[in-house]
Design an enzyme around this catalytic site. Structure first.
Site, PDB file in Angstrom:
ATOM      1  N   HIS A 368       0.850  -1.190   0.000  1.00 36.23           N
ATOM      2  CA  HIS A 368       0.000   0.000   0.000  1.00 36.23           C
ATOM      3  C   HIS A 368       0.881   1.234   0.000  1.00 36.23           C
ATOM      4  O   HIS A 368       1.930   1.245   0.635  1.00 36.23           O
ATOM      5  CB  HIS A 368      -0.898   0.010   1.252  1.00 36.23           C
ATOM      6  CG  HIS A 368      -2.085   0.901   1.087  1.00 36.23           C
ATOM      7  ND1 HIS A 368      -2.036   2.235   1.360  1.00 36.23           N
ATOM      8  CD2 HIS A 368      -3.339   0.635   0.648  1.00 36.23           C
ATOM      9  CE1 HIS A 368      -3.228   2.767   1.101  1.00 36.23           C
ATOM     10  NE2 HIS A 368      -4.035   1.825   0.664  1.00 36.23           N
ATOM     11  N   ASP A 424      -7.910  -5.438  -0.112  1.00 35.06           N
ATOM     12  CA  ASP A 424      -8.353  -6.299  -1.198  1.00 35.06           C
ATOM     13  C   ASP A 424      -7.998  -7.770  -1.001  1.00 35.06           C
ATOM     14  O   ASP A 424      -8.503  -8.623  -1.729  1.00 35.06           O
ATOM     15  CB  ASP A 424      -7.732  -5.822  -2.528  1.00 35.06           C
ATOM     16  CG  ASP A 424      -8.458  -4.599  -3.075  1.00 35.06           C
ATOM     17  OD1 ASP A 424      -9.673  -4.517  -2.881  1.00 35.06           O
ATOM     18  OD2 ASP A 424      -7.794  -3.733  -3.678  1.00 35.06           O
TER      19      ASP A 424
END
Ligand code: ACO
Length: 488
Positions: A368, A424
């Site tokens: 991320h 996700d």
């Protein structure tokens, strides 16, 4: 910039009344307990990380270090939401994500994001009724069906559907004019009576009915389309269109919402045609809350950039959908399931991982830009995925493979590169265990994120300035223009 150091840790989650699914579902899971335990673990794991200083006020222009991909760039001030990548914090309007998931629902969270405060009981009821009523966008869905939507990619169809909502709603919001039709729809009902054909030359037919004229200035256009009503319509409309796309792809007709269901409940009903259990609704609610807002991510930024030109909110949200569709952003949840199916068994994880790294592949669902700690959303979705997969052999295998992959990636990349699972990684497993097809995972992300997109656009427009960064030109300056013949 004024920096405040030392925020108080949020108090521990107040345990609400025991969540009871009240159904006969085999998944007898206490969702709230899962959230509370995830929060406790987050607090323990990050207790030695210093509490971040927080910027209170920005005096523009501001100095900051910017990396490629605008990493580190400060683009706006906001009170909508906060992400802290070191500490693993996610906060919407002052409330941490664990408390919101434990105590709230998607409607309440959307109201909070848009209006900056939680609704009272009457406001919540009204908002829920408005969203439920706005789920009925039959005309837009009819138009969408005329485009062979079932053969488009679901995200492309969703984006098209938003454009069709725009066609039916922009410019009319302000004056409340009921327009019979400005376009040809897919069935008899929605085609008003045909009048005089204008002939081949113009290749156009005129239809009886009122038409609207485009407002003269972009300012008027904006005023008409960025009202809160349009935000509500979009929040409901993205859900309706997503559900309709899934039905159409399965060869079924879109459905009308049910009066007694919540937004999450109707979303599930509109997709599956079955009334969801309380537990399924609760899980969907948690997932929608988790995905609703997340700082200046790519799709939020895309929405804001478009809105900053004083375009309208339907175009703006359509751009958010387009940005979200990519595999580096919202598209990763679908990629994760493909990857886990490709790996097949937990025993294959090590060899698969070695090959993927040798090929320099990024592992979907990991890493991320902001989080350099465990993503708090994955902290909730991980155990939730584990709980919902129990008893389903295929899903248990997928879950076991996911856990083996997570363990390996965290050992290999967690230390130095600070790569951990992101939102996700587990969301697709939760959805798949609920019987939803992989093609809907990314649109479901949009169903939730539309709250954050609209909230941030509305906030930014209060003090709008068009976004216009620069690029460093590294090309030539003094090339001589060659003739066409000389170019070989
Ligand atoms: N697998 C393996 N290595 C990774 C991964 C990954 N998933 N993510 C980052 N890295 C490595 C990079 O190779 C790079 O290593 P290097 O320094 O040796 O070159 C380093 O970590 C930094 O990575 P960047 O790509 O520079 O990080 P960036 O902030 O640009 O990208 C992103 C973040 C796009 C999320 C990236 O981590 C990624 O591609 N992840 C996989 C796709 C994914 O899961 N996306 C969903 C993100 S969450 C969301 O959008 C909702």
């Amino acid at each position: 910039m004024k920096i405040r150091s030392g925020m108080n840790e949020n108090p521990l989650v107040r345990l609400p009344k025991e969540f009871s699914s009240g159904d006969n579902s085999p998944m007898s899971i206490n969702v709230t307990n899962i959230i509370v335990e995830a929060r406790q673990k987050a607090l323990e794991d990050t207790k030695n990380i210093p509490i971040p200083p927080v910027v209170e006020k920005v005096d523009w222009p501001v100095s900051c270090t910017v990396g490629p991909g605008l990493e580190g760039a400060i683009s706006a001030e906001t009170k909508v939401g906060y992400v802290n990548g070191q500490k693993g914090w996610l906060v919407y309007r002052g409330y941490n994500i664990f408390d919101l998931c434990a105590h709230s629902n998607f409607e309440e969270v959307s109201f909070l994001l848009l209006h900056g405060r939680l609704p009272n009981a009457v406001e919540l009821k009204d908002f829920q009724a408005t969203l439920r009523s706005d789920l009925k966008i039959n005309q837009s869905l009819r138009l969408l069906m005329s485009f062979d939507a079932e053969h488009l990619s679901p995200m492309a169809a969703l984006r098209l559907g938003i454009n069709l909502m725009r066609q039916r709603q922009t410019f009319r919001d302000k004056e409340g004019v009921v327009v019979v039709s400005g376009s040809i729809a897919s069935d008899e009902d929605s085609i008003p009576m045909e009048t005089l054909p204008k002939g081949e030359k113009e290749a156009i037919y005129s239809f009886q009915g009122q038409t609207y004229t485009r407002p003269a200035s972009p300012g008027e256009n904006l005023a008409a389309s960025t009202e809160m009503d349009s935000c509500y319509r979009l929040i409901a409309g993205v859900a309706s269109i997503t559900a309709a796309i899934i039905r159409l792809r399965a060869g079924k007709m879109p459905l009308e919402p049910l009066e007694h269901l919540s937004h999450a409940g109707n979303l599930l009903y509109l997709m599956t045609g079955k009334e969801p259990s309380a537990l399924e609704t609760r899980i969907m609610d948690v997932s929608l809350i988790l995905h609703a807002d997340h700082g200046m991510n790519a799709s939020t930024f895309a929405s804001m950039v478009v809105a900053s030109t004083l375009s309208d909110i339907y175009f703006s949200i359509g751009s958010g959908v387009a940005a979200l569709s990519g595999p580096l952003h919202g598209g990763a949840n679908e990629e994760v399931i493909k990857m886990l199916q490709e790996i097949g068994e937990p025993e294959n994880v090590t060899s698969w991982y070695k090959k993927a790294r040798a090929e320099k592949r990024k592992i979907p669902g990991f890493g991320h830009r902001v989080y350099k700690a465990y993503d708090p959303r994955a902290r909730i979705l991980g155990p939730l995925a584990e709980a919902v997969t129990v008893g389903n052999p295929e899903m248990e295998r997928i879950m076991a493979t996911a856990k083996a992959l997570e363990a390996l990636v965290v050992v290999e990349l967690g230390g130095e590169k600070k790569i951990f699972p992101n939102v996700d990684f587990y969301s697709g497993i939760v959805y798949k265990a609920m019987g939803l097809p992989a093609e809907v995972f990314t649109p479901l992300f949009a169903v939730s994120r539309v709250s954050g997109w609209t909230a941030r656009v509305m906030e930014y427009l209060e003090r709008n300035r068009i976004f216009r960064p620069r690029a460093i030109y590294t090309g030539e300056f003094y090339e001589e223009f060659p003739s066409l013949e000389s170019r070989g």
